[in-house]
Write a protein that holds these residues in place. Structure first.
Motif, PDB file in Angstrom:
ATOM      1  N   ALA A  59       0.652  -1.332  -0.021  1.00 43.54           N
ATOM      2  CA  ALA A  59      -0.127  -0.050  -0.062  1.00 43.54           C
ATOM      3  C   ALA A  59       0.802   1.132   0.026  1.00 43.54           C
ATOM      4  CB  ALA A  59      -1.169  -0.021   1.184  1.00 43.54           C
ATOM      5  N   GLY A  60       1.987   1.450   0.857  1.00 43.88           N
ATOM      6  CA  GLY A  60       3.057   2.378   0.789  1.00 43.88           C
ATOM      7  C   GLY A  60       3.631   2.571  -0.577  1.00 43.88           C
ATOM      8  N   ASP A  61       3.880   1.387  -1.053  1.00 44.42           N
ATOM      9  CA  ASP A  61       4.560   1.656  -2.358  1.00 44.42           C
ATOM     10  C   ASP A  61       3.803   2.195  -3.423  1.00 44.42           C
ATOM     11  OD1 ASP A  61       6.844   0.182  -1.612  1.00 44.42           O
ATOM     12  OD2 ASP A  61       5.877  -1.829  -1.906  1.00 44.42           O
ATOM     13  N   VAL A  62       2.477   1.633  -3.647  1.00 43.71           N
ATOM     14  CA  VAL A  62       1.523   2.276  -4.363  1.00 43.71           C
ATOM     15  C   VAL A  62       1.410   3.641  -4.175  1.00 43.71           C
ATOM     16  CG1 VAL A  62      -1.071   2.668  -5.038  1.00 43.71           C
ATOM     17  CG2 VAL A  62       0.099   0.229  -4.454  1.00 43.71           C
ATOM     18  N   LEU A  63       1.170   4.442  -3.157  1.00 45.77           N
ATOM     19  CA  LEU A  63       1.374   5.793  -2.686  1.00 45.77           C
ATOM     20  C   LEU A  63       2.686   6.332  -3.335  1.00 45.77           C
ATOM     21  CD1 LEU A  63      -0.369   5.731   0.711  1.00 45.77           C
ATOM     22  CD2 LEU A  63      -1.289   6.568  -1.371  1.00 45.77           C
ATOM     23  N   ALA A  64       3.835   5.735  -3.002  1.00 39.03           N
ATOM     24  CA  ALA A  64       4.925   6.402  -3.226  1.00 39.03           C
ATOM     25  C   ALA A  64       5.212   6.454  -5.164  1.00 39.03           C
ATOM     26  CB  ALA A  64       6.106   5.476  -2.865  1.00 39.03           C
ATOM     27  N   VAL A  65       4.864   5.559  -5.461  1.00 40.50           N
ATOM     28  CA  VAL A  65       4.891   5.385  -6.840  1.00 40.50           C
ATOM     29  C   VAL A  65       3.970   6.715  -7.671  1.00 40.50           C
ATOM     30  CG1 VAL A  65       3.968   4.129  -9.176  1.00 40.50           C
ATOM     31  CG2 VAL A  65       5.248   3.091  -7.567  1.00 40.50           C
ATOM     32  N   LEU A  66       2.626   6.785  -7.091  1.00 37.96           N
ATOM     33  CA  LEU A  66       1.780   7.668  -7.416  1.00 37.96           C
ATOM     34  C   LEU A  66       2.520   9.140  -7.303  1.00 37.96           C
ATOM     35  CD1 LEU A  66      -1.644   6.484  -6.050  1.00 37.96           C
ATOM     36  CD2 LEU A  66      -0.837   6.538  -8.638  1.00 37.96           C
ATOM     37  N   THR A  67       3.363   9.322  -6.087  1.00 33.10           N
ATOM     38  CA  THR A  67       3.861  10.575  -5.823  1.00 33.10           C
ATOM     39  C   THR A  67       5.173  10.748  -6.654  1.00 33.10           C
ATOM     40  OG1 THR A  67       3.130  10.426  -3.556  1.00 33.10           O
ATOM     41  CG2 THR A  67       5.060  11.945  -3.935  1.00 33.10           C
ATOM     42  N   TYR A  68       5.793   9.927  -6.758  1.00 34.54           N
ATOM     43  CA  TYR A  68       7.244  10.121  -7.495  1.00 34.54           C
ATOM     44  C   TYR A  68       7.567   9.331  -8.773  1.00 34.54           C
ATOM     45  CZ  TYR A  68       8.163  11.703  -2.865  1.00 34.54           C
ATOM     46  OH  TYR A  68       8.168  12.436  -1.582  1.00 34.54           O
ATOM     47  N   ARG A  69       6.536   8.915  -9.429  1.00 32.47           N
ATOM     48  CA  ARG A  69       6.740   7.953 -10.665  1.00 32.47           C
ATOM     49  C   ARG A  69       7.432   8.860 -11.854  1.00 32.47           C
ATOM     50  NH1 ARG A  69       1.550  10.060 -10.015  1.00 32.47           N
ATOM     51  NH2 ARG A  69       0.694  11.423 -11.694  1.00 32.47           N
ATOM     52  N   ARG A  70       7.779   9.946 -11.858  1.00 31.14           N
ATOM     53  CA  ARG A  70       8.443  10.559 -13.006  1.00 31.14           C
ATOM     54  C   ARG A  70       9.900  10.915 -12.538  1.00 31.14           C
ATOM     55  NH1 ARG A  70       4.372  16.034 -13.815  1.00 31.14           N
ATOM     56  NH2 ARG A  70       2.569  15.078 -14.162  1.00 31.14           N
ATOM     57  N   HIS A  71      10.329  10.221 -11.403  1.00 26.71           N
ATOM     58  CA  HIS A  71      11.670  10.456 -10.917  1.00 26.71           C
ATOM     59  C   HIS A  71      12.499   9.125 -11.157  1.00 26.71           C
ATOM     60  CE1 HIS A  71      10.710  14.823  -9.769  1.00 26.71           C
ATOM     61  NE2 HIS A  71       9.804  14.249  -9.414  1.00 26.71           N
ATOM     62  N   ALA A  72      11.815   8.178 -11.496  1.00 31.03           N
ATOM     63  CA  ALA A  72      12.495   6.671 -11.383  1.00 31.03           C
ATOM     64  C   ALA A  72      13.401   6.695 -12.533  1.00 31.03           C
ATOM     65  CB  ALA A  72      11.375   5.721 -11.630  1.00 31.03           C
ATOM     66  N   GLY A 172      24.767   7.964  -5.620  1.00 34.72           N
ATOM     67  CA  GLY A 172      24.871   9.445  -5.897  1.00 34.72           C
ATOM     68  C   GLY A 172      23.609   9.760  -6.251  1.00 34.72           C
ATOM     69  N   PHE A 173      22.568   8.998  -5.859  1.00 30.75           N
ATOM     70  CA  PHE A 173      21.091   9.636  -6.359  1.00 30.75           C
ATOM     71  C   PHE A 173      20.684  10.679  -5.479  1.00 30.75           C
ATOM     72  CE2 PHE A 173      20.808   5.729  -8.796  1.00 30.75           C
ATOM     73  CZ  PHE A 173      19.813   6.126  -9.373  1.00 30.75           C
ATOM     74  N   ARG A 174      20.084  11.913  -6.085  1.00 29.11           N
ATOM     75  CA  ARG A 174      19.494  12.751  -5.148  1.00 29.11           C
ATOM     76  C   ARG A 174      18.116  12.600  -4.769  1.00 29.11           C
ATOM     77  NH1 ARG A 174      23.759  15.867  -4.090  1.00 29.11           N
ATOM     78  NH2 ARG A 174      22.251  17.807  -3.551  1.00 29.11           N
ATOM     79  N   LYS A 175      17.565  13.060  -3.940  1.00 28.71           N
ATOM     80  CA  LYS A 175      16.370  12.866  -3.279  1.00 28.71           C
ATOM     81  C   LYS A 175      15.079  12.326  -4.192  1.00 28.71           C
ATOM     82  CE  LYS A 175      15.708  16.725  -1.209  1.00 28.71           C
ATOM     83  NZ  LYS A 175      14.996  17.703  -0.136  1.00 28.71           N
ATOM     84  N   LEU A 176      14.742  12.965  -5.147  1.00 29.66           N
ATOM     85  CA  LEU A 176      13.633  12.454  -5.914  1.00 29.66           C
ATOM     86  C   LEU A 176      13.782  11.595  -6.726  1.00 29.66           C
ATOM     87  CD1 LEU A 176      12.026  16.197  -6.989  1.00 29.66           C
ATOM     88  CD2 LEU A 176      11.325  14.645  -5.078  1.00 29.66           C
ATOM     89  N   GLY A 177      15.185  11.250  -7.354  1.00 28.18           N
ATOM     90  CA  GLY A 177      15.551  10.177  -7.904  1.00 28.18           C
ATOM     91  C   GLY A 177      15.638   9.017  -7.192  1.00 28.18           C
ATOM     92  N   PHE A 178      15.930   9.240  -5.945  1.00 24.53           N
ATOM     93  CA  PHE A 178      16.163   8.006  -4.917  1.00 24.53           C
ATOM     94  C   PHE A 178      14.727   7.473  -4.487  1.00 24.53           C
ATOM     95  CE2 PHE A 178      16.049   6.508  -0.571  1.00 24.53           C
ATOM     96  CZ  PHE A 178      17.170   5.978  -0.438  1.00 24.53           C
ATOM     97  N   LEU A 179      13.821   8.494  -4.212  1.00 31.84           N
ATOM     98  CA  LEU A 179      12.785   7.957  -4.194  1.00 31.84           C
ATOM     99  C   LEU A 179      11.792   7.365  -5.013  1.00 31.84           C
ATOM    100  CD1 LEU A 179      11.873  10.999  -1.507  1.00 31.84           C
ATOM    101  CD2 LEU A 179      12.029   8.524  -1.012  1.00 31.84           C
ATOM    102  N   GLY A 180      11.628   7.958  -6.465  1.00 26.12           N
ATOM    103  CA  GLY A 180      11.119   7.510  -7.309  1.00 26.12           C
ATOM    104  C   GLY A 180      11.859   5.948  -7.866  1.00 26.12           C
ATOM    105  N   THR A 181      13.080   5.846  -7.967  1.00 29.59           N
ATOM    106  CA  THR A 181      13.612   4.738  -8.224  1.00 29.59           C
ATOM    107  C   THR A 181      13.240   3.599  -7.201  1.00 29.59           C
ATOM    108  OG1 THR A 181      15.606   5.587  -9.461  1.00 29.59           O
ATOM    109  CG2 THR A 181      15.599   3.523  -8.718  1.00 29.59           C
ATOM    110  N   SER A 182      13.183   4.009  -6.012  1.00 26.93           N
ATOM    111  CA  SER A 182      12.997   2.955  -4.737  1.00 26.93           C
ATOM    112  C   SER A 182      11.595   2.461  -4.845  1.00 26.93           C
ATOM    113  CB  SER A 182      13.585   3.247  -3.371  1.00 26.93           C
ATOM    114  OG  SER A 182      12.969   4.731  -3.097  1.00 26.93           O
ATOM    115  N   ALA A 183      10.639   3.498  -5.151  1.00 29.97           N
ATOM    116  CA  ALA A 183       9.264   3.462  -5.256  1.00 29.97           C
ATOM    117  C   ALA A 183       8.707   2.302  -6.269  1.00 29.97           C
ATOM    118  CB  ALA A 183       8.279   4.658  -5.381  1.00 29.97           C
ATOM    119  N   PHE A 184       9.181   2.369  -7.224  1.00 27.80           N
ATOM    120  CA  PHE A 184       8.978   1.210  -8.427  1.00 27.80           C
ATOM    121  C   PHE A 184       9.767  -0.047  -8.016  1.00 27.80           C
ATOM    122  CE2 PHE A 184       7.496   4.730 -11.053  1.00 27.80           C
ATOM    123  CZ  PHE A 184       6.480   4.168 -11.852  1.00 27.80           C
TER     124      PHE A 184
END
Length: 255
Positions: A59-72, A172-184
């Protein structure tokens, strides 16, 4: 599974707070999941706790993907998946043979090692702004080693977050790239673990009933994480991820 259906008010409150933290970790400080893992394992039998926690994580992963999907960063994901699949299989076999104490100690030791290696690497390497060049230099061998460890730890204890956090930070990932990649990454990996967990008897009717009661607490945690992440600078973000990893790892070690 009687323990699951006979929780006290304090035990359910602890699990609800852990679910809230899952949402926060998915959209703000990845690695904090290990604290949730420790709470679930303290309230429920260790093996049963992994089955209850898995749908909460999804459930948390789905919310994270919806939030950061553009940064994966998909090249990183494709590099990791084969090794992670191997680690999941090894973890499933390990779960069949190891008792709860061995599982906890093994995961805690691995996480502490990953945190120490990451701190050392970040003190000796120059900081990079773009993940693409850094990720290329990390090499396939490094991706394989972290991938197998991540698959193993996520299968046996839902504790793959810190391992992947250490990999992405070292790349070396920055915040948004880090969160988008880990979300997916974790949405795909956690869904792939469901058949294994069902087959091992870790997910059943009582565990899903408890999940239905807890999943609502993931949403406010995720919303707070989304608000907080833009107010945390990169250095503090990395320190929080490493600190959360260490705290969670210590909780898994025998006391």
């Amino acid at each position: 599974m009687d323990t699951i259906t006979h929780l006290t008010a304090w035990e359910f409150t602890a699990l609800a707070l852990a679910a809230l933290l899952v949402g926060f970790s998915k959209t703000a400080v990845s690695g904090a999941n290990t604290v949730s893992l420790a709470i679930f394992a303290a309230v429920l039998p260790a093996r049963a706790s992994t089955g209850v926690l898995l749908p909460i994580l999804i459930a948390g992963d789905v919310l994270a993907v919806l939030t950061y999907r553009r940064h994966a960063h998909w090249p990183t994901l494709w590099r990791l998946f084969p090794a992670v699949a191997a680690g999941v299989v090894v973890g499933a076999v390990f779960l069949l043979r190891a008792d709860d104490g061995v599982v906890r100690t093994s995961i805690g030791a691995i996480l502490l090692l990953m945190a120490a290696v990451t701190v050392w690497r970040r003190r000796t390497a120059d900081a990079e702004d773009e993940p693409d060049s850094v990720t290329t230099r990390t090499g396939r061998a490094k991706a394989r080693s972290y991938g197998v460890l991540g698959g193993f730890t996520t299968m046996v204890a839902n504790a793959g977050g810190p391992v992947m956090s250490m990999y992405l930070l070292s790349a070396g990932f920055r915040k948004l790239g880090f969160l988008g990649t880990s979300a997916f990454f974790f949405l795909i990996v956690n869904i792939s673990k469901v058949p294994f967990s069902v087959g091992l008897g870790l997910i059943d009717g009582p565990s899903l009933v408890l999940d239905a009661a807890l999943v609502a607490f993931v949403v406010p945690g995720a919303l707070f994480g989304k608000w907080a992440v833009h107010r945390i600078n990169q250095r503090v973000f990395e320190q929080l991820v490493i600190a959360a990893t260490v705290v969670g790892a210590v909780q898994l070690l025998p006391h």
